[in-house]
Scaffold this motif. Structure first.
Motif, PDB file in Angstrom:
ATOM      1  N   SER A  83      46.081  30.436   4.525  1.00  0.00           N
ATOM      2  CA  SER A  83      45.557  31.904   5.301  1.00  0.00           C
ATOM      3  C   SER A  83      46.251  33.511   4.771  1.00  0.00           C
ATOM      4  N   ARG A  84      45.126  34.622   4.796  1.00  0.00           N
ATOM      5  CA  ARG A  84      45.782  35.381   4.214  1.00  0.00           C
ATOM      6  C   ARG A  84      46.488  35.957   5.084  1.00  0.00           C
ATOM      7  N   LEU A  85      47.292  35.686   6.252  1.00  0.00           N
ATOM      8  CA  LEU A  85      47.891  36.326   7.154  1.00  0.00           C
ATOM      9  C   LEU A  85      49.054  35.182   7.495  1.00  0.00           C
ATOM     10  N   PRO A  86      50.456  36.577   7.337  1.00  0.00           N
ATOM     11  CA  PRO A  86      51.541  35.427   7.734  1.00  0.00           C
ATOM     12  C   PRO A  86      51.501  35.631   8.867  1.00  0.00           C
ATOM     13  N   TYR A  87      53.120  33.762   8.873  1.00  0.00           N
ATOM     14  CA  TYR A  87      53.678  33.841  10.681  1.00  0.00           C
ATOM     15  C   TYR A  87      54.393  34.631  10.564  1.00  0.00           C
ATOM     16  N   THR A  88      54.801  35.469  11.004  1.00  0.00           N
ATOM     17  CA  THR A  88      55.994  36.676  11.340  1.00  0.00           C
ATOM     18  C   THR A  88      56.525  35.764  12.457  1.00  0.00           C
ATOM     19  N   THR A  89      57.970  36.699  12.771  1.00  0.00           N
ATOM     20  CA  THR A  89      58.656  36.765  13.634  1.00  0.00           C
ATOM     21  C   THR A  89      60.232  37.315  13.506  1.00  0.00           C
ATOM     22  N   THR A  90      60.822  37.703  14.351  1.00  0.00           N
ATOM     23  CA  THR A  90      61.915  39.238  14.646  1.00  0.00           C
ATOM     24  C   THR A  90      63.119  38.411  15.365  1.00  0.00           C
ATOM     25  N   GLY A  91      64.013  38.657  15.344  1.00  0.00           N
ATOM     26  CA  GLY A  91      65.162  37.898  16.147  1.00  0.00           C
ATOM     27  C   GLY A  91      66.537  38.146  15.937  1.00  0.00           C
ATOM     28  N   SER A  92      67.387  37.737  16.332  1.00  0.00           N
ATOM     29  CA  SER A  92      68.765  38.025  16.253  1.00  0.00           C
ATOM     30  C   SER A  92      69.415  37.552  15.344  1.00  0.00           C
ATOM     31  N   ALA A  93      70.584  37.175  14.170  1.00  0.00           N
ATOM     32  CA  ALA A  93      71.050  37.147  13.050  1.00  0.00           C
ATOM     33  C   ALA A  93      72.194  36.832  13.227  1.00  0.00           C
ATOM     34  N   VAL A  94      73.154  36.822  13.240  1.00  0.00           N
ATOM     35  CA  VAL A  94      75.774  36.847  12.413  1.00  0.00           C
ATOM     36  C   VAL A  94      74.814  36.154  10.856  1.00  0.00           C
ATOM     37  N   SER A  95      75.802  36.827  10.447  1.00  0.00           N
ATOM     38  CA  SER A  95      76.366  36.510   9.001  1.00  0.00           C
ATOM     39  C   SER A  95      77.790  36.124   9.169  1.00  0.00           C
ATOM     40  N   LEU A  96      78.209  34.911   7.755  1.00  0.00           N
ATOM     41  CA  LEU A  96      80.089  35.164   7.650  1.00  0.00           C
ATOM     42  C   LEU A  96      80.604  35.251   6.337  1.00  0.00           C
ATOM     43  N   LEU A 141      80.459  34.323  -0.982  1.00  0.00           N
ATOM     44  CA  LEU A 141      80.009  33.646  -0.253  1.00  0.00           C
ATOM     45  C   LEU A 141      79.558  34.011   1.019  1.00  0.00           C
ATOM     46  N   ASP A 142      78.252  33.841   1.590  1.00  0.00           N
ATOM     47  CA  ASP A 142      77.899  33.904   2.814  1.00  0.00           C
ATOM     48  C   ASP A 142      76.835  33.210   3.544  1.00  0.00           C
ATOM     49  N   HIS A 143      77.097  32.737   4.780  1.00  0.00           N
ATOM     50  CA  HIS A 143      76.302  31.993   5.667  1.00  0.00           C
ATOM     51  C   HIS A 143      75.673  33.112   6.038  1.00  0.00           C
ATOM     52  N   THR A 144      73.967  32.846   6.850  1.00  0.00           N
ATOM     53  CA  THR A 144      73.429  33.556   7.912  1.00  0.00           C
ATOM     54  C   THR A 144      72.759  32.943   8.005  1.00  0.00           C
ATOM     55  N   ALA A 145      72.798  33.323   9.801  1.00  0.00           N
ATOM     56  CA  ALA A 145      71.690  31.550  10.859  1.00  0.00           C
ATOM     57  C   ALA A 145      71.390  33.262  11.862  1.00  0.00           C
ATOM     58  N   SER A 146      70.137  32.233  11.926  1.00  0.00           N
ATOM     59  CA  SER A 146      69.012  33.126  13.158  1.00  0.00           C
ATOM     60  C   SER A 146      68.868  32.350  14.850  1.00  0.00           C
ATOM     61  N   GLY A 147      68.935  33.518  15.541  1.00  0.00           N
ATOM     62  CA  GLY A 147      67.915  33.000  16.433  1.00  0.00           C
ATOM     63  C   GLY A 147      67.102  32.244  16.672  1.00  0.00           C
ATOM     64  N   SER A 148      66.945  31.756  17.219  1.00  0.00           N
ATOM     65  CA  SER A 148      65.611  30.637  18.084  1.00  0.00           C
ATOM     66  C   SER A 148      64.324  31.622  18.433  1.00  0.00           C
ATOM     67  N   SER A 149      63.582  32.112  17.071  1.00  0.00           N
ATOM     68  CA  SER A 149      62.706  32.916  17.950  1.00  0.00           C
ATOM     69  C   SER A 149      61.068  32.112  17.347  1.00  0.00           C
ATOM     70  N   GLU A 150      60.290  32.885  18.733  1.00  0.00           N
ATOM     71  CA  GLU A 150      58.890  32.262  18.286  1.00  0.00           C
ATOM     72  C   GLU A 150      58.030  33.213  17.933  1.00  0.00           C
ATOM     73  N   LEU A 151      57.214  32.195  17.276  1.00  0.00           N
ATOM     74  CA  LEU A 151      55.990  32.393  15.358  1.00  0.00           C
ATOM     75  C   LEU A 151      54.494  33.299  15.815  1.00  0.00           C
ATOM     76  N   VAL A 152      54.361  34.504  15.532  1.00  0.00           N
ATOM     77  CA  VAL A 152      53.299  34.616  15.582  1.00  0.00           C
ATOM     78  C   VAL A 152      52.371  35.105  14.044  1.00  0.00           C
TER      79      VAL A 152
END
Length: 190
Positions: A118-131, A149-160
């Protein structure tokens, strides 16, 4: 002599510290779509940050970071996750030309996943936290280097895809990801 050593301090109150660097890491991507699920995928990382030392120990700042890969073992050609975060930093140790800092950052993330067919990407936006933890070493009163050294994690978000659902049958799909990484780069202190 005292003025000379004070000027070389790692990070002190009222310093503005800017940093930019890159490195490597890995990403774990979880989804109800098994074709995009991946664990332990190697990624490149980019980080740019601004922090202002409100005291000798505490800083407030913002940072931009991005992780991505041009390889995936499933249905994706490439992917990247971008974070825009507000941060609070604490320095438990500040030496004459170095400092150790721990950081907690919260904010927004945007992800783009590019399917192979596909030429169009799956996208999403949401929240993230990093330590994160970083070591700053100043060569002089202005320039230095950092290791982090960093570790980042996102919340669950819907793909469009182009504003619509990614699944042909009309069901919704979600993703959640996390990424540990190591970066190094240049520090500029004012």
């Amino acid at each position: 002599m005292a003025a000379q050593s004070a000027a070389g301090q790692g990070v002190r109150r009222k310093h503005l510290v800017m940093s930019v660097g890159g490195g490597i890491g890995m990403i774990n991507l979880y989804s109800d779509r098994k074709d995009i699920l991946v664990e332990g995928l190697g990624v490149g990382a980019l980080r740019a940050a601004f922090g202002y030392a409100i005291t000798d120990r505490w800083s407030l700042g913002v940072h931009y970071d991005r992780v991505g890969s041009t390889w995936h073992n499933g249905a994706l050609d490439r992917l990247h996750m971008t974070n825009y975060l507000f941060s609070v930093g604490y320095r438990p140790w500040v030496g004459t030309s170095a400092a150790v800092e721990f950081e907690l950052a919260l904010g927004a993330m945007a992800a783009s996943l590019f399917p192979v067919d596909s030429r169009l990407p799956y996208t999403t936006t949401g929240s993230a936290v990093s330590l994160g933890a970083r070591y700053h070493y100043m060569y002089n009163t202005t320039l230095g280097v950092f290791l982090a050294l960093d570790h980042t994690a996102s919340g669950s978000s819907e793909l469009v895809v182009d504003g619509g659902l990614v699944n042909a049958d009309g069901t919704r799909s979600r993703i959640q990801w996390n990424s540990p990484r190591a970066t190094a780069g240049l520090v500029v202190r004012f």
